[in-house]
Scaffold this motif. Structure first.
Motif, PDB file in Angstrom:
ATOM      1  N   TRP A 318       0.811  -1.213   0.000  1.00  0.00           N
ATOM      2  CA  TRP A 318       0.000   0.000   0.000  1.00  0.00           C
ATOM      3  C   TRP A 318       0.845   1.265   0.000  1.00  0.00           C
ATOM      4  CZ3 TRP A 318      -4.570  -0.993  -1.643  1.00  0.00           C
ATOM      5  CH2 TRP A 318      -5.081  -2.287  -1.459  1.00  0.00           C
ATOM      6  N   LEU A 426      -0.168   1.356 -11.329  1.00  0.00           N
ATOM      7  CA  LEU A 426      -0.621   2.016 -10.109  1.00  0.00           C
ATOM      8  C   LEU A 426       0.603   2.575  -9.400  1.00  0.00           C
ATOM      9  CD1 LEU A 426      -2.943   2.552  -7.995  1.00  0.00           C
ATOM     10  CD2 LEU A 426      -2.237   0.413  -6.925  1.00  0.00           C
ATOM     11  N   LEU A 428       1.579   4.128  -5.639  1.00  0.00           N
ATOM     12  CA  LEU A 428       1.194   4.405  -4.265  1.00  0.00           C
ATOM     13  C   LEU A 428       2.428   4.953  -3.554  1.00  0.00           C
ATOM     14  CD1 LEU A 428      -1.001   1.281  -3.395  1.00  0.00           C
ATOM     15  CD2 LEU A 428      -1.759   3.571  -4.036  1.00  0.00           C
ATOM     16  N   THR A 663     -13.795   4.863  -4.140  1.00  0.00           N
ATOM     17  CA  THR A 663     -12.493   5.515  -4.222  1.00  0.00           C
ATOM     18  C   THR A 663     -12.505   6.819  -4.994  1.00  0.00           C
ATOM     19  OG1 THR A 663     -11.973   4.212  -6.193  1.00  0.00           O
ATOM     20  CG2 THR A 663     -11.221   3.352  -4.056  1.00  0.00           C
ATOM     21  N   LYS A 665     -11.771   6.859  -8.039  1.00  0.00           N
ATOM     22  CA  LYS A 665     -10.521   6.630  -8.775  1.00  0.00           C
ATOM     23  C   LYS A 665     -10.572   7.366 -10.106  1.00  0.00           C
ATOM     24  CE  LYS A 665      -7.879   3.004 -11.122  1.00  0.00           C
ATOM     25  NZ  LYS A 665      -6.536   3.474 -10.748  1.00  0.00           N
ATOM     26  N   GLU A 669      -2.842   6.941  -9.417  1.00  0.00           N
ATOM     27  CA  GLU A 669      -2.416   7.097  -8.031  1.00  0.00           C
ATOM     28  C   GLU A 669      -3.510   6.710  -7.044  1.00  0.00           C
ATOM     29  OE1 GLU A 669       1.040  10.174  -7.263  1.00  0.00           O
ATOM     30  OE2 GLU A 669      -0.716  11.202  -8.044  1.00  0.00           O
ATOM     31  N   VAL A 670      -4.537   6.041  -7.521  1.00  0.00           N
ATOM     32  CA  VAL A 670      -5.601   5.542  -6.636  1.00  0.00           C
ATOM     33  C   VAL A 670      -5.850   4.092  -6.990  1.00  0.00           C
ATOM     34  CG1 VAL A 670      -7.981   5.792  -5.883  1.00  0.00           C
ATOM     35  CG2 VAL A 670      -6.641   7.830  -6.440  1.00  0.00           C
ATOM     36  N   ALA A 671      -5.781   3.231  -5.983  1.00  0.00           N
ATOM     37  CA  ALA A 671      -6.027   1.804  -6.214  1.00  0.00           C
ATOM     38  C   ALA A 671      -7.518   1.532  -6.187  1.00  0.00           C
ATOM     39  CB  ALA A 671      -5.335   0.965  -5.143  1.00  0.00           C
ATOM     40  N   ALA A 674      -9.459   0.537  -2.910  1.00  0.00           N
ATOM     41  CA  ALA A 674      -8.732   0.940  -1.709  1.00  0.00           C
ATOM     42  C   ALA A 674      -9.703   1.378  -0.619  1.00  0.00           C
ATOM     43  CB  ALA A 674      -7.752   2.059  -2.025  1.00  0.00           C
ATOM     44  N   HIS A 796      -0.981   5.122   0.701  1.00  0.00           N
ATOM     45  CA  HIS A 796      -0.339   6.345   0.208  1.00  0.00           C
ATOM     46  C   HIS A 796      -0.768   6.608  -1.235  1.00  0.00           C
ATOM     47  CE1 HIS A 796       2.221   6.801   3.750  1.00  0.00           C
ATOM     48  NE2 HIS A 796       2.309   5.484   3.741  1.00  0.00           N
ATOM     49  N   SER A 797      -2.005   7.004  -1.390  1.00  0.00           N
ATOM     50  CA  SER A 797      -2.550   7.282  -2.717  1.00  0.00           C
ATOM     51  C   SER A 797      -2.794   8.775  -2.869  1.00  0.00           C
ATOM     52  CB  SER A 797      -3.862   6.521  -2.927  1.00  0.00           C
ATOM     53  OG  SER A 797      -4.881   7.060  -2.116  1.00  0.00           O
TER      54      SER A 797
END
Length: 879
Positions: A318, A426, A428, A663, A665, A669-671, A674, A796-797
């Motif tokens: 993550w 991705l 993070l 998210t 998303k 930079e966003v899973a 998440a 850490h997104s």
């Protein structure tokens, strides 16, 4: 005219002074060549230039004649070099480099067939000239110059590069971050020739290639073609006889622009494959290269966990925080393409390419060093399984230097820009990952490689080191599944994803182990995203375990955003009012309430997206009963962020408002997943393929848990979230059980929340994989009861979130003791009244009747909430 990424000319090259042989001007060539060349010739380089690291002394337009046009009996003396060494003997050389080009083929009458535009090179291999070299020892060497072999037409179309020559303008690196030029016009080809002769306009997308490509040119520019003639070692050419072979036919003219002698160990135009170096102590300085290309410099990634102190890293998979200076190691990864005799300049240090052979570390003047990294040239097939099946997964491969190694078909430097990633990667924090199916290929260097494999929250992630040897061809990994809620009917979802193609979202869903993904079409001014997918973009994987559903996010910059899920037909328009959601100057034409009613009529679910923002009409619509659930996008470490606190306000006023996780998303930079929802489905058509109807029913009923890590379970007197417990006027005692679990140590606390206050908790200093809480609650008035889990760790997104969890409430009714908190109601009423005021005064609404209707509708919600407060003070149950 030094090209970007090049230093000064190679010291091994000496340009020849050709001024005595110039016999043609731009106008002379324009009169002989196809008419398309007239302006192109004037734009070709002139004077002393460096082309691909080689110096040339070209003629200047101001001198009139600046070209050598091949004519019978023409001899060019090579006895003098140009520039600072002018007048000296040329001396021995390994290669003679010719900068030349030819006219485009034409028929005897001087034209070309209508269907054969300039740029289509033919005939391949046609002899155009013979270059006869005479050496100081009397030896001779002849080279036949053929069309599209050693020379090419000055103007070519796509797909007609020469076989033994390169253009004078080397492709150079382009930063995909921009800035990007305004999008200019392309070049349309004649009918039937779009493929080879068309150049398309583009800015951002073209920049993603990482290179500026000069041929073909959208403005029909001409190119000087550089051909290196290999000479016998130690020989010194003294003259060049140029013999035209076209017998004066139109389209066979050959023009020499410049000559350069090169004395090296290999051809100066042939660069080895792209290599990577680790540069330390140079402050990220970009090297300069003479023969080759300095492609890229970027901070080295974090070193493998095995090379760092224990405790440095938190949960696997993550991300790690980006340091304030943006560079996690102080070193840089440099990409270079070098010819054999290239020199690399770094500050005041000059390093020959040969010095890097064998992986030697070269010290630099002033401190620091540079070392070539092992080539990732071992192709390995990787297989990942989970639950005995091949399993899509998110992976990260890193060598000892911190270099991220992507699977084939993935980029090593992922673009985090909004709507700029393909969905294959991705980021993070400092860590890069790739989404892959259960079997994939990757090129790895020999040596130790750290591998991370992540599959959502229920599977135990893997971080291990493997030793890659020259004979390694396969790697296999298995993911354990310590938490599995599916058999009990729980299904996970991410209710808010943008920009991904449904098939890409499906791969990410499987890799992150999310059952339902809602890709939302939306509008950004003049741009409409995912709208074509609304018709039939929903998909399932072959096993029916994961489903992607295409819905809409309908947005108004002041009033709020709604995620409208499962509505068929979809609810349009996607925006009401002006920018940035709608078009600049667009009037307000719909309320959120209008969209919500249409969604319900079409069988859909209405979710307050990234609740409560924008915080205006959304308050009125909760009161009006139009919002089925509110969405948490992120969690603060203390679970005290505005989304949580405003949700608590509505719960404290007696509104039964389930929570979901999404998210939002929009970038790499966003899973996906998440922030996700676990919903307890009662109506399962099968164990593997639940329907949207069953899922949405669970959401409406409030049988949900939102998490960014732990799995959280709550039972109140045996009832799960969403349930309503009814007590007599005297109240009663309720037994509460909370259990938080995680596939790796994440959990620092579990807490019991009643009416917005923490009434019990269990806390540990070191993150655990499981915590439990048992309590007995005395309840004497209407209440809501929820559980939550907190963590010292975070994802850490771009939308950073604590790895926490929160259940929807269990509701408790006590006869004649309803829950309506007057202070919270007053805060909500202030938002509702402000919304009505905005609509009545400064909102851009063209129709006075529409304005009146909108204001009245919001005012109705305000009146409803005031009545609720008034009834509660009289002891009655709110309506």
């Amino acid at each position: 005219m030094t090209q970007p990424g090049l230093a000064s000319a190679s010291p091994l090259a000496r340009p020849i002074d050709l001024s005595a042989g110039w016999n043609a001007s731009d106008q002379d060539l324009a009169g002989r060549f196809d008419r398309l060349y007239a302006h192109a010739i004037t734009r070709l380089p002139q004077g002393d230039v460096i082309l691909r690291g080689l110096p040339f002394a070209l003629g200047r337009r101001s001198t009139g004649r600046r070209w050598i046009l091949a004519e019978p009996g023409l001899i060019v003396e090579l006895g003098k070099t140009s520039g600072k060494t002018s007048g000296t003997t040329a001396g021995p050389a390994s290669h003679l480099v010719v900068a030349h080009f030819s006219d485009s083929w034409r028929e005897t009458g001087g034209g070309r067939p209508d269907g054969m535009p300039v740029g289509w090179v033919l005939p391949t291999g046609e002899p155009l000239a013979r270059y006869e070299l005479v050496f100081a020892d009397g030896e001779r060497q002849a080279v036949e110059v053929q069309r599209r072999v050693q020379i090419d037409d000055g103007i070519i179309g796509w797909g007609f590069l020469p076989f033994e020559a390169v253009g004078h303008q080397a492709d150079h690196a382009l930063d995909w971050r921009g800035p990007f030029p305004d999008q200019g016009r392309g070049r349309s080809g004649p009918a039937g020739h779009a493929g080879p002769l068309t150049t398309l306009p583009g800015a951002w997308a073209a920049g993603q290639s990482g290179a500026v490509d000069y041929v073909p040119s959208p403005t029909n520019d001409a190119t000087l073609w550089l051909h290196a003639i290999a000479l016998d070692p130690g020989t010194a050419p003294v003259s060049l006889r140029i013999v035209p072979l076209g017998e004066g036919r139109p389209g066979t003219d050959v023009v020499i622009a410049g000559l350069t002698l090169f004395a090296g160990r290999a051809g100066p135009l042939v660069a080895a494959g792209r290599r990577q170096f680790v540069l330390s102590g140079s402050g990220g300085t970009m090297p300069r290269v003479d023969l080759g290309t300095a492609i890229r410099s970027r901070p080295a990634g974090r070193p493998p966990a095995s090379a760092t102190p224990i405790g440095t890293f938190g949960p696997i998979g993550w991300g790690q925080p980006v340091p304030a200076d943006g560079a996690p190691t102080g070193s840089s990864i440099i990409d270079l393409s070098l010819a054999h005799d290239a020199q690399v300049s770094i500050g005041s240090s000059v390093v020959a390419a040969a010095a890097f052979d064998g992986g030697a570390e070269v010290s630099l003047a002033g401190g620091g060093s540079i070392r070539q990294l092992a080539r990732p040239d071992i192709r390995v097939t990787v297989r990942v399984s989970a639950d005995t099946e091949a399993s899509p997964v998110r992976v990260r491969f890193v060598d000892a230097s911190g270099r991220y190694l992507p699977p084939l078909g993935h980029r090593d430097e992922i673009n985090p820009g909004i709507f700029e990633d393909t969905g294959a990667g991705l980021i993070l924090g400092t860590d890069s990952y790739a989404y892959v199916p259960g079997e994939f290929q990757i090129d790895l260097p020999a040596g130790p490689i750290e591998v991370e494999l992540v599959k959502g929250f229920d599977h135990r992630p893997v971080r291990t080191t493997v030793e890659i040897e020259p004979g390694t061809r396969e790697l296999a990994f298995n993911l354990e599944h310590p938490i599995d809620l599916r058999p009990a009917g729980w299904r996970s979802s991410d209710s808010h994803v943008h920009f991904l193609a449904p098939s890409t979202a499906l791969l990410q869903a499987a890799a992150e182990d999310v059952d339902f993904v809602h890709v939302l079409a939306t509008q950004l001014g003049d741009h409409f995203i995912s709208v074509p997918d609304l018709a039939w973009g929903s998909q399932q994987d072959p096993a029916g375990r994961h489903a992607v559903m295409v819905g809409t996010e309908n947005r108004q910059n002041m009033l709020g955003h709604l995620a409208l899920l499962g509505a068929r037909p979809p609810v349009l328009p996607l925006a009401s009012g002006g920018a940035p959601e709608g078009r600049i100057g667009q009037p307000v034409t719909e309320l959120l309430a209008d969209w919500a009613e249409q969604c319900h009529a079409a069988g859909g679910l209405v979710v307050g997206a990234h609740f409560p923002l924008p915080f205006a009409e959304i308050a009125a619509d909760v009161v009006a009963g139009l919002i089925d659930a509110v969405e948490m996008q992120v969690f603060a470490p203390g679970l005290d962020n505005p989304s949580i606190l405003e949700w608590y306000r509505f719960l404290n006023c007696g509104y039964r408002l389930p929570v979901v996780g999404g998210t939002d998303k929009m970038s790499a930079e966003v899973a996906l997943g998440a922030m996700r929802t676990y919903a307890h489905l009662e109506a399962l058509e099968s164990a593997s393929a639940p329907s949207f109807g069953a899922w949405s029913a669970a959401i409406r009923a409030g049988r949900t848990v939102v998490t960014s890590g732990p799995i959280l379970e709550l039972l109140v007197d045996g009832h799960e979230p969403g349930a309503v417990i009814r007590l007599p006027a005297a109240g009663g005692h309720l037994a509460v059980s909370v259990r938080a679990r995680a596939s790796q140590p994440l959990i620092n606390a579990v807490e019991l929340v009643v009416n917005g206050r923490v009434v019990a908790g269990e806390h540990v200093a070191a993150a655990a994989t499981e915590l439990r809480l048992e309590a007995s609650l005395a309840v004497d008035a209407g209440s809501w009861i929820a559980a939550r889990s907190r963590s010292d760790h975070q994802i850490h997104s771009a939308f950073g979130t604590s790895m926490a969890a929160h259940t929807s409430p269990v509701y408790v009714e006590v006869v004649d003791r309803p829950l309506v908190a007057a202070g919270d109601a007053a805060a909500i009423l202030a938002v509702i009244d402000g919304t009505a005021r905005w609509l009545a005064t400064i909102a851009a609404i063209d129709d006075p009747a529409l304005r009146s209707r909108m204001v009245a509708r919001i005012a109705d919600s305000g009146a409803t909430l005031r009545d609720r407060v008034a009834q509660s003070t009289r002891g009655g149950a709110p309506t």
